[in-house]
Structure formats: structure tokens, C-alpha cells
Scaffold this motif. Sequence first.
Motif, PDB file in Angstrom:
ATOM      1  N   PHE A 248      -1.271   9.976  -3.994  1.00 41.56           N
ATOM      2  CA  PHE A 248      -0.347   9.544  -5.039  1.00 41.56           C
ATOM      3  C   PHE A 248      -1.103   8.781  -6.106  1.00 41.56           C
ATOM      4  N   TYR A 249      -0.484   8.728  -7.290  1.00 43.20           N
ATOM      5  CA  TYR A 249      -1.068   8.024  -8.434  1.00 43.20           C
ATOM      6  C   TYR A 249      -0.071   6.969  -8.914  1.00 43.20           C
ATOM      7  N   TYR A 250      -0.617   5.895  -9.450  1.00 47.39           N
ATOM      8  CA  TYR A 250       0.248   4.843  -9.982  1.00 47.39           C
ATOM      9  C   TYR A 250      -0.473   4.121 -11.103  1.00 47.39           C
ATOM     10  N   ASN A 251       0.273   3.386 -11.892  1.00 50.08           N
ATOM     11  CA  ASN A 251      -0.339   2.497 -12.875  1.00 50.08           C
ATOM     12  C   ASN A 251       0.478   1.228 -12.949  1.00 50.08           C
ATOM     13  N   ASN A 252       0.048   0.333 -13.783  1.00 48.77           N
ATOM     14  CA  ASN A 252       0.709  -0.970 -13.883  1.00 48.77           C
ATOM     15  C   ASN A 252       1.638  -1.046 -15.092  1.00 48.77           C
ATOM     16  N   GLY A 253       2.293   0.069 -15.365  1.00 54.64           N
ATOM     17  CA  GLY A 253       3.284   0.090 -16.444  1.00 54.64           C
ATOM     18  C   GLY A 253       2.774   0.643 -17.758  1.00 54.64           C
ATOM     19  N   GLU A 254       1.498   1.094 -17.828  1.00 49.42           N
ATOM     20  CA  GLU A 254       1.002   1.665 -19.074  1.00 49.42           C
ATOM     21  C   GLU A 254       1.759   2.954 -19.393  1.00 49.42           C
ATOM     22  N   SER A 255       2.179   3.103 -20.647  1.00 50.85           N
ATOM     23  CA  SER A 255       2.943   4.285 -21.037  1.00 50.85           C
ATOM     24  C   SER A 255       2.644   4.644 -22.483  1.00 50.85           C
ATOM     25  N   LYS A 256       3.110   5.823 -22.852  1.00 46.51           N
ATOM     26  CA  LYS A 256       2.868   6.332 -24.198  1.00 46.51           C
ATOM     27  C   LYS A 256       3.996   7.286 -24.561  1.00 46.51           C
ATOM     28  N   ARG A 257       4.450   7.204 -25.791  1.00 43.69           N
ATOM     29  CA  ARG A 257       5.495   8.111 -26.280  1.00 43.69           C
ATOM     30  C   ARG A 257       4.810   9.296 -26.971  1.00 43.69           C
ATOM     31  N   VAL A 258       5.108  10.512 -26.521  1.00 45.43           N
ATOM     32  CA  VAL A 258       4.456  11.696 -27.088  1.00 45.43           C
ATOM     33  C   VAL A 258       5.510  12.747 -27.402  1.00 45.43           C
ATOM     34  N   PRO A 259       5.229  13.638 -28.356  1.00 48.00           N
ATOM     35  CA  PRO A 259       6.198  14.694 -28.700  1.00 48.00           C
ATOM     36  C   PRO A 259       6.248  15.782 -27.628  1.00 48.00           C
ATOM     37  N   VAL A 260       7.370  16.483 -27.613  1.00 49.47           N
ATOM     38  CA  VAL A 260       7.563  17.610 -26.694  1.00 49.47           C
ATOM     39  C   VAL A 260       7.422  18.900 -27.485  1.00 49.47           C
ATOM     40  N   LEU A 261       6.651  19.836 -26.963  1.00 46.65           N
ATOM     41  CA  LEU A 261       6.455  21.134 -27.599  1.00 46.65           C
ATOM     42  C   LEU A 261       6.987  22.233 -26.688  1.00 46.65           C
ATOM     43  N   PHE A 262       7.678  23.184 -27.273  1.00 45.61           N
ATOM     44  CA  PHE A 262       8.211  24.303 -26.486  1.00 45.61           C
ATOM     45  C   PHE A 262       7.121  25.330 -26.254  1.00 45.61           C
ATOM     46  N   LYS A 263       6.986  25.757 -25.001  1.00 47.09           N
ATOM     47  CA  LYS A 263       6.019  26.791 -24.650  1.00 47.09           C
ATOM     48  C   LYS A 263       6.786  27.956 -24.059  1.00 47.09           C
ATOM     49  N   GLY A 264       6.827  29.041 -24.773  1.00 46.81           N
ATOM     50  CA  GLY A 264       7.566  30.197 -24.305  1.00 46.81           C
ATOM     51  C   GLY A 264       7.775  31.172 -25.442  1.00 46.81           C
ATOM     52  N   THR A 265       8.588  32.180 -25.181  1.00 43.66           N
ATOM     53  CA  THR A 265       8.830  33.232 -26.160  1.00 43.66           C
ATOM     54  C   THR A 265      10.322  33.505 -26.250  1.00 43.66           C
ATOM     55  N   VAL A 266      10.818  33.569 -27.467  1.00 51.94           N
ATOM     56  CA  VAL A 266      12.205  33.942 -27.716  1.00 51.94           C
ATOM     57  C   VAL A 266      12.188  35.221 -28.539  1.00 51.94           C
ATOM     58  N   ASN A 267      12.692  36.294 -27.967  1.00 44.21           N
ATOM     59  CA  ASN A 267      12.718  37.601 -28.625  1.00 44.21           C
ATOM     60  C   ASN A 267      14.143  37.918 -29.060  1.00 44.21           C
ATOM     61  N   PRO A 268      14.440  37.790 -30.359  1.00 45.06           N
ATOM     62  CA  PRO A 268      15.805  38.093 -30.820  1.00 45.06           C
ATOM     63  C   PRO A 268      16.045  39.598 -30.878  1.00 45.06           C
ATOM     64  N   GLN A 269      17.313  39.968 -30.955  1.00 49.37           N
ATOM     65  CA  GLN A 269      17.670  41.372 -31.126  1.00 49.37           C
ATOM     66  C   GLN A 269      17.201  41.863 -32.496  1.00 49.37           C
ATOM     67  N   ALA A 270      17.204  43.188 -32.648  1.00 48.07           N
ATOM     68  CA  ALA A 270      16.812  43.781 -33.923  1.00 48.07           C
ATOM     69  C   ALA A 270      17.671  43.220 -35.051  1.00 48.07           C
ATOM     70  N   LEU A 271      17.012  42.968 -36.195  1.00 53.71           N
ATOM     71  CA  LEU A 271      17.639  42.431 -37.410  1.00 53.71           C
ATOM     72  C   LEU A 271      17.959  40.941 -37.306  1.00 53.71           C
ATOM     73  N   TYR A 272      17.635  40.315 -36.177  1.00 49.61           N
ATOM     74  CA  TYR A 272      17.825  38.877 -36.041  1.00 49.61           C
ATOM     75  C   TYR A 272      16.469  38.178 -36.002  1.00 49.61           C
ATOM     76  N   PHE A 273      16.480  36.886 -36.273  1.00 46.18           N
ATOM     77  CA  PHE A 273      15.281  36.073 -36.114  1.00 46.18           C
ATOM     78  C   PHE A 273      15.712  34.654 -35.763  1.00 46.18           C
ATOM     79  N   VAL A 274      14.774  33.872 -35.230  1.00 45.07           N
ATOM     80  CA  VAL A 274      15.058  32.488 -34.876  1.00 45.07           C
ATOM     81  C   VAL A 274      14.919  31.637 -36.134  1.00 45.07           C
TER      82      VAL A 274
END
Length: 315
Positions: free
Chosen positions: A130-156
Amino acid sequence: MNFLFSKTNREFIVFLFFLALSGVFWLMMQLNETKEKEVHIAVRYVNVRKNAVLTSGETDTLRVTVTDKGFNIISYLYGQTHRPLEIDFARYANNDGTGTVGSSDIKKMVAEDLPASSKVISIKPDKLQFYYNNGESKRVPVLFKGTVNPQALYFVAEREIMPDSVTVYASRTKLDSISAVYTEEHTYNNVHDTLLVTAQLAAIPGTKTLPDEVNVRFVTDVLAEVSMKDLPIEGINMPEGRVLRTFPARVSVRFVTGMKKYQSLKAEDFRIVADYNEFSQDPSTKCNIYLEEMPDGITNPRLEVTQVDYLIEGK
């Protein structure tokens, strides 16, 4: 009543009785035999210091293969003695933010919790870290990893992550190496309407992320080729006191975008310019015009003309 106690029915009831009795004897014989069974034992960490934050290994499960009489295995699996394995944080935590529970200690603790007649064949994993720390933290952005395939004639047309950032707990060295966290990778096909998904964040060893999942909203739109008409041409880098007159004074631009996006566009969102520094050096009566600014969400923009006649007024 006569029907129940007729000769035929009495024989059938006797048959059922002995069938049930033989089933009971068979079950008892099976349960009295030695069986091999994999049992799952939850792990819980106790005596965690107030200032310590477990960044991984806080919850885990041991897969223990044991041999014993069937009666004992069933009583352990479904009886009151089946409880989580408690790991003493204070005993196993090192000063470097990690802790390791060796295989011999795990086997001893598991054996104490099992019936005396049970024999441990294997334990997976054979050690816990197990891992632990003494309360050190950091705020970081979330990035989406994946693929979204819309139907023909559509886009995201739009993607929104909620929340768009999370708090990561880890050692200072590891925190310095983390600039963002990613969702687990998924693929979504044939999307033609607003899609809302709950995405787990990809695990990073030695870290704890709060929250550990986010909602991602994808908004689709119908692709269309449209135009914005009567856009004024603006002269830039003009000397003081001089004014550019173009013929025509207004032009159109064609582009590809979503219908929802198109309905919100205004002429002020576009800027078409002619650069004095360029055409003043050219003896031609025509000057080039350029689409210098346009809104996001627009692709393949094309001016209806790229050159216009011009006249300079003033001194």
C-alpha cells in the motif's frame, strides 16, 4: 382423504420419502468429503494515522484456496465468522510512503481466521503493498480518453467533463510528475443524440483520486454547409486619415458547421480584412481579402471572392 390413503398414493408417498432420505444421505456424504474451494477475503486497513491518506491498497481482496470438509467451508462462507482481514497500518507502514505485508504474515492472519481444520493451498496476491502520504495533494484537469463515432452526417459539437478537475493524493515526487488524469478508454458508436456517460478515471499506481469517476456529456449536431452573407471588409494598417473603400463592400463566406451552431452565429463573429501594407506595394487595382477571425466549431471556410477592387480616400 380416501384418495390420499389409497394403495397407489401410499406407495408414491413412501417412494418420495425414501428419495428425499437418500438425497439427504448423499448431501451429507458430499459435505463430509474434503473439498477445495476458493474463498474471497476482504482486506481492511486499521490504525491509520490521522494525517495519513492511503493512496492505494485501501481496499483489496484476497483470493484464498483452501481444502477442508464441505461442512466447514460452507460454515465459513455463510457463517458469522466470515469477516474482513484487518491490516495494522502502524505496524507495516514505512517512512517512505509505502508499506508491505509479506506472504508469511498474510498466511498467518488468514489461517487464524479460518477453521482449524482448513488447509491453505494458495493466496493471491501473496503479498499486499500500500501507498500513503501525509496529506499532499494536487488539483489536476481531467481528460477524456476514448472515441466517439457519430452517425453519418453528425459530428460531436460539444464535450463537457463534470467535474473538469480532480484532487490527486500522492507523494510529492509523484505529484510533480502528474499534470492531468485520464478516463478509462471507451468507444461509443452510432451516436446521434446527446450522450451522457459515467467514466471511471484510469488508476495511477501509488495515487488516490477524489472523485474517482466523472460524467462526460457529448452533444452532437447535424453537419451542414451554410453561408454568412453581407460581411463588411475592414482595412487594417491604414495610414492615419485614409479610408479603404472596396467594391463590393461586403462579401459572403461559406463554411461547414452544425445547424445548432449556425443558428447562434452573427456577422460580428467574423472579421474579413484587407492589409494596406500588402496592397499599397502592388500597382494592381485589386487587393486580397482574408478571413482573419471566425468562431470555434467552423471548418472549411471559403470566401466567395478572394480579391476585390478598391479605392483609397483621404490624404
